[in-house]
Design a protein around this motif. Structure first.
Motif, PDB file in Angstrom:
ATOM      1  N   THR A   1      73.400 -68.312   4.706  1.00  0.00           N
ATOM      2  CA  THR A   1      72.617 -67.239   5.289  1.00  0.00           C
ATOM      3  C   THR A   1      71.995 -67.719   6.582  1.00  0.00           C
ATOM      4  N   THR A   2      72.035 -66.882   7.604  1.00  0.00           N
ATOM      5  CA  THR A   2      71.429 -67.245   8.872  1.00  0.00           C
ATOM      6  C   THR A   2      69.983 -66.795   8.892  1.00  0.00           C
ATOM      7  N   HIS A   3      69.092 -67.707   9.127  1.00  0.00           N
ATOM      8  CA  HIS A   3      67.670 -67.386   9.222  1.00  0.00           C
ATOM      9  C   HIS A   3      67.291 -67.338  10.689  1.00  0.00           C
ATOM     10  N   SER A   4      66.689 -66.262  11.081  1.00  0.00           N
ATOM     11  CA  SER A   4      66.196 -66.160  12.441  1.00  0.00           C
ATOM     12  C   SER A   4      64.781 -66.716  12.472  1.00  0.00           C
ATOM     13  N   VAL A   5      64.614 -67.833  13.135  1.00  0.00           N
ATOM     14  CA  VAL A   5      63.320 -68.499  13.160  1.00  0.00           C
ATOM     15  C   VAL A   5      62.749 -68.387  14.565  1.00  0.00           C
ATOM     16  N   SER A   6      61.858 -67.465  14.768  1.00  0.00           N
ATOM     17  CA  SER A   6      61.242 -67.296  16.080  1.00  0.00           C
ATOM     18  C   SER A   6      59.869 -67.947  16.076  1.00  0.00           C
ATOM     19  N   PRO A   7      59.444 -68.495  17.205  1.00  0.00           N
ATOM     20  CA  PRO A   7      58.132 -69.147  17.252  1.00  0.00           C
ATOM     21  C   PRO A   7      57.028 -68.157  16.919  1.00  0.00           C
ATOM     22  N   LEU A   8      56.057 -68.589  16.129  1.00  0.00           N
ATOM     23  CA  LEU A   8      54.922 -67.742  15.804  1.00  0.00           C
ATOM     24  C   LEU A   8      53.961 -67.704  16.988  1.00  0.00           C
ATOM     25  N   ARG A   9      53.377 -66.547  17.178  1.00  0.00           N
ATOM     26  CA  ARG A   9      52.385 -66.426  18.247  1.00  0.00           C
ATOM     27  C   ARG A   9      51.037 -66.858  17.700  1.00  0.00           C
ATOM     28  N   VAL A  10      50.743 -68.130  17.856  1.00  0.00           N
ATOM     29  CA  VAL A  10      49.474 -68.652  17.363  1.00  0.00           C
ATOM     30  C   VAL A  10      48.728 -69.313  18.507  1.00  0.00           C
TER      31      VAL A  10
ATOM     32  N   ALA B   1      49.708 -79.540  19.652  1.00  0.00           N
ATOM     33  CA  ALA B   1      48.965 -78.601  20.501  1.00  0.00           C
ATOM     34  C   ALA B   1      49.582 -77.210  20.494  1.00  0.00           C
ATOM     35  N   ARG B   2      50.774 -77.091  19.905  1.00  0.00           N
ATOM     36  CA  ARG B   2      51.449 -75.792  19.850  1.00  0.00           C
ATOM     37  C   ARG B   2      51.412 -75.210  18.440  1.00  0.00           C
ATOM     38  N   GLY B   3      50.499 -75.699  17.598  1.00  0.00           N
ATOM     39  CA  GLY B   3      50.303 -75.107  16.281  1.00  0.00           C
ATOM     40  C   GLY B   3      51.081 -75.744  15.160  1.00  0.00           C
ATOM     41  N   TYR B   4      51.561 -76.985  15.341  1.00  0.00           N
ATOM     42  CA  TYR B   4      52.311 -77.710  14.313  1.00  0.00           C
ATOM     43  C   TYR B   4      51.452 -78.854  13.767  1.00  0.00           C
ATOM     44  N   PRO B   5      50.672 -78.657  12.709  1.00  0.00           N
ATOM     45  CA  PRO B   5      49.901 -79.772  12.159  1.00  0.00           C
ATOM     46  C   PRO B   5      50.758 -80.752  11.364  1.00  0.00           C
ATOM     47  N   SER B   6      51.828 -80.256  10.744  1.00  0.00           N
ATOM     48  CA  SER B   6      52.750 -81.084   9.968  1.00  0.00           C
ATOM     49  C   SER B   6      54.134 -80.919  10.576  1.00  0.00           C
ATOM     50  N   ILE B   7      54.790 -82.043  10.860  1.00  0.00           N
ATOM     51  CA  ILE B   7      56.035 -81.983  11.629  1.00  0.00           C
ATOM     52  C   ILE B   7      57.163 -82.675  10.883  1.00  0.00           C
TER      53      ILE B   7
ATOM     54  N   THR C   1      60.674 -76.608  10.151  1.00  0.00           N
ATOM     55  CA  THR C   1      59.260 -76.663  10.508  1.00  0.00           C
ATOM     56  C   THR C   1      58.934 -75.560  11.494  1.00  0.00           C
ATOM     57  N   ARG C   2      57.850 -74.864  11.244  1.00  0.00           N
ATOM     58  CA  ARG C   2      57.367 -73.858  12.197  1.00  0.00           C
ATOM     59  C   ARG C   2      55.882 -74.081  12.438  1.00  0.00           C
ATOM     60  N   ALA C   3      55.379 -73.436  13.476  1.00  0.00           N
ATOM     61  CA  ALA C   3      53.940 -73.437  13.701  1.00  0.00           C
ATOM     62  C   ALA C   3      53.280 -72.640  12.587  1.00  0.00           C
ATOM     63  N   ILE C   4      52.020 -72.937  12.316  1.00  0.00           N
ATOM     64  CA  ILE C   4      51.321 -72.213  11.252  1.00  0.00           C
ATOM     65  C   ILE C   4      50.455 -71.104  11.830  1.00  0.00           C
ATOM     66  N   ARG C   5      50.147 -70.147  10.971  1.00  0.00           N
ATOM     67  CA  ARG C   5      49.251 -69.056  11.343  1.00  0.00           C
ATOM     68  C   ARG C   5      47.805 -69.471  11.074  1.00  0.00           C
TER      69      ARG C   5
ATOM     70  N   GLY D   1      44.450 -69.949   9.438  1.00  0.00           N
ATOM     71  CA  GLY D   1      44.046 -69.855   8.044  1.00  0.00           C
ATOM     72  C   GLY D   1      45.018 -70.465   7.061  1.00  0.00           C
ATOM     73  N   GLU D   2      46.246 -70.772   7.499  1.00  0.00           N
ATOM     74  CA  GLU D   2      47.217 -71.391   6.590  1.00  0.00           C
ATOM     75  C   GLU D   2      46.919 -72.874   6.434  1.00  0.00           C
ATOM     76  N   ASP D   3      47.346 -73.464   5.290  1.00  0.00           N
ATOM     77  CA  ASP D   3      47.134 -74.893   5.112  1.00  0.00           C
ATOM     78  C   ASP D   3      48.082 -75.668   6.007  1.00  0.00           C
ATOM     79  N   SER D   4      47.791 -76.947   6.166  1.00  0.00           N
ATOM     80  CA  SER D   4      48.469 -77.745   7.191  1.00  0.00           C
ATOM     81  C   SER D   4      49.965 -77.919   6.954  1.00  0.00           C
ATOM     82  N   ARG D   5      50.419 -77.726   5.699  1.00  0.00           N
ATOM     83  CA  ARG D   5      51.851 -77.878   5.435  1.00  0.00           C
ATOM     84  C   ARG D   5      52.556 -76.541   5.195  1.00  0.00           C
ATOM     85  N   ALA D   6      51.894 -75.445   5.558  1.00  0.00           N
ATOM     86  CA  ALA D   6      52.498 -74.127   5.377  1.00  0.00           C
ATOM     87  C   ALA D   6      53.742 -73.948   6.237  1.00  0.00           C
ATOM     88  N   GLY D   7      53.829 -74.675   7.335  1.00  0.00           N
ATOM     89  CA  GLY D   7      54.986 -74.557   8.215  1.00  0.00           C
ATOM     90  C   GLY D   7      56.180 -75.382   7.801  1.00  0.00           C
TER      91      GLY D   7
END
Length: 254
Positions: A3-12, A210-216, A222-226, A228-234
């Protein structure tokens, strides 16, 4: 079929490191630094081949700074999975320029990767937890085992606060599959304390933070988090919270 997942950067909004560290006093940073130095010195004294597995993210840069700036005989290595962000790979050279010591990179087995991709597809890890864990086993677990094959202890940058799978984390554990002690020197630090330490010592950090990635981790996982999300939500965001480990740490016993 994969399955192809479309992963667009979150606006955070990028979270400034200064904001995370704002409530941590200089005295507290000094206390944390002294305690960390003592923990690392004790590990280095106790073991002759201790190794630190670094993801080149914030926690691991704090540990790298403490190890390299004090000339401790602890090898620092990273798992170059082949799917890392360019910013993460670039940190290897950044560390070498700052500290005059290199982070050793361990690559996955090329034939194993080819077999996985030929059989399941390049991004099959989106299709099921089993296929994701299989990919992690090839790109991360096997190289880790190789890196630790001559070690007598290994260190990680794990913290209790990071996720529901790490709330019982201890300073010292025993890794039964590899038959050696595993140390988590930052196990009781919170995120603000990590960033306060990094800022106080002007430690270079991955630009992704600095672009919203606490866990890489790997770029497609891996995505940037929104806010209120925990640090490994991405990390592996399409999975349940209780499956978000890659297989490097789940077998450890206290």
């Amino acid at each position: 079929m994969t399955t192809t997942h479309s992963v667009s950067p979150l606006r955070v909004a990028a979270v400034r490191p200064e904001a995370k560290a704002a409530d941590v006093t200089a005295q507290r940073v000094a206390e944390l630094g002294s305690a960390l130095d003592a923990r690392l010195a004790a590990i280095a004294q106790r073991h002759t081949r201790a190794k630190f597995a670094s993801s080149l993210a914030a926690e691991d840069m704090a540990l790298t700074h403490a190890i390299f700036s004090r000339g401790l005989p602890i090898e620092v290595f990273t798992l170059n999975t082949g799917r890392l962000h360019a910013e993460t790979v670039g940190m290897i050279e950044t560390v070498a320029q700052r500290y005059g010591r290199r982070v050793i990179a361990f690559d996955p087995d090329a034939e194993a990767i080819k077999a996985y991709v030929d059989t399941f597809g390049l991004n099959a890890f989106y299709d099921s937890v089993a296929l994701r864990q299989r990919c992690c086993a090839i790109r991360k677990v096997e190289p880790l085992n190789r890196a630790l094959s001559d070690a007598d202890a290994w260190l990680t940058g794990q913290r209790r606060e990071q996720s529901v799978t790490r709330t019982e984390l201890a300073l010292e554990e025993f890794d039964a599959p590899r038959g050696m002690p595993k140390y988590n020197p930052l196990f009781d630090w919170d995120e603000g304390e990590v960033w306060a330490y990094l800022l106080a010592h002007q430690v270079p950090v991955n630009p992704l933070h600095a672009r919203g990635y606490p866990s890489i981790g790997c770029e497609p996982c891996t995505r940037a988090i929104r806010p209120g999300e925990d640090s490994r939500a991405g990390r592996w965001w399409w999975e349940s919270r209780d499956t978000k480990e890659c297989g490097l740490h789940v077998s450890s016993a206290h």
